[in-house]
Motif scaffolding. Structure first.
Motif, short mmCIF file in Angstrom:
data_model
loop_
_atom_site.label_atom_id
_atom_site.label_comp_id
_atom_site.label_asym_id
_atom_site.label_seq_id
_atom_site.Cartn_x
_atom_site.Cartn_y
_atom_site.Cartn_z
N LYS A 45 0.79 -1.23 0.00
CA LYS A 45 0.00 0.00 0.00
C LYS A 45 0.82 1.28 0.00
CE LYS A 45 -3.97 -2.01 2.30
NZ LYS A 45 -4.86 -1.94 3.46
N TRP A 49 -0.09 5.21 -1.37
CA TRP A 49 -0.28 6.32 -0.44
C TRP A 49 0.60 7.50 -0.83
CZ3 TRP A 49 0.41 3.00 4.59
CH2 TRP A 49 -0.74 2.25 4.81
N GLU A 52 -0.77 9.06 -4.16
CA GLU A 52 -2.06 9.74 -3.98
C GLU A 52 -2.01 10.84 -2.92
OE1 GLU A 52 -4.99 6.75 -3.19
OE2 GLU A 52 -4.32 5.55 -4.90
N LYS A 54 -1.95 10.47 0.40
CA LYS A 54 -2.95 10.09 1.41
C LYS A 54 -2.53 10.47 2.83
CE LYS A 54 -5.88 7.03 -0.68
NZ LYS A 54 -7.24 6.79 -0.46
N ALA A 56 -2.56 8.53 5.94
CA ALA A 56 -2.70 7.10 6.24
C ALA A 56 -2.41 6.80 7.70
CB ALA A 56 -1.75 6.30 5.35
#
Length: 82
Positions: A45, A49, A52, A54, A56
């Motif tokens: 992942k 992350w 994008e 993110k 998290a």
């Protein structure tokens, strides 16, 4: 040739190998402070992350708890420890 010792903690409930890793990364917190964190996260992942940007939830290894890592405010690169 050495064979890696696999423990129950590294095997998921479905029997597949857990692909978590340890990383070090630096980001800018919401209050403007710069924070470097040694954290654990899913290897599968982490690239998403980063791409994008993110916010998290990761495991903070130093504080032994869950923390938020803001990949949108990443400073430099995330480095794999293991």
């Amino acid at each position: 040739m050495q064979i890696a010792k696999i423990t129950k903690a590294r095997i998921k409930k479905d029997g597949t190998l857990d692909q978590r890793g340890e990383f070090i990364g630096t980001f800018i917190k919401a209050n403007g402070q710069v924070r470097t964190m040694h954290f654990g996260a899913s290897r599968s992942k982490i690239n998403g992350w980063i791409a994008e940007g993110k916010l998290a939830t990761v495991f903070d290894c130093a504080n032994k708890g869950l923390r938020k890592f803001n990949f949108a405010k990443l400073v430099g690169e995330v480095t794999a420890v293991n």
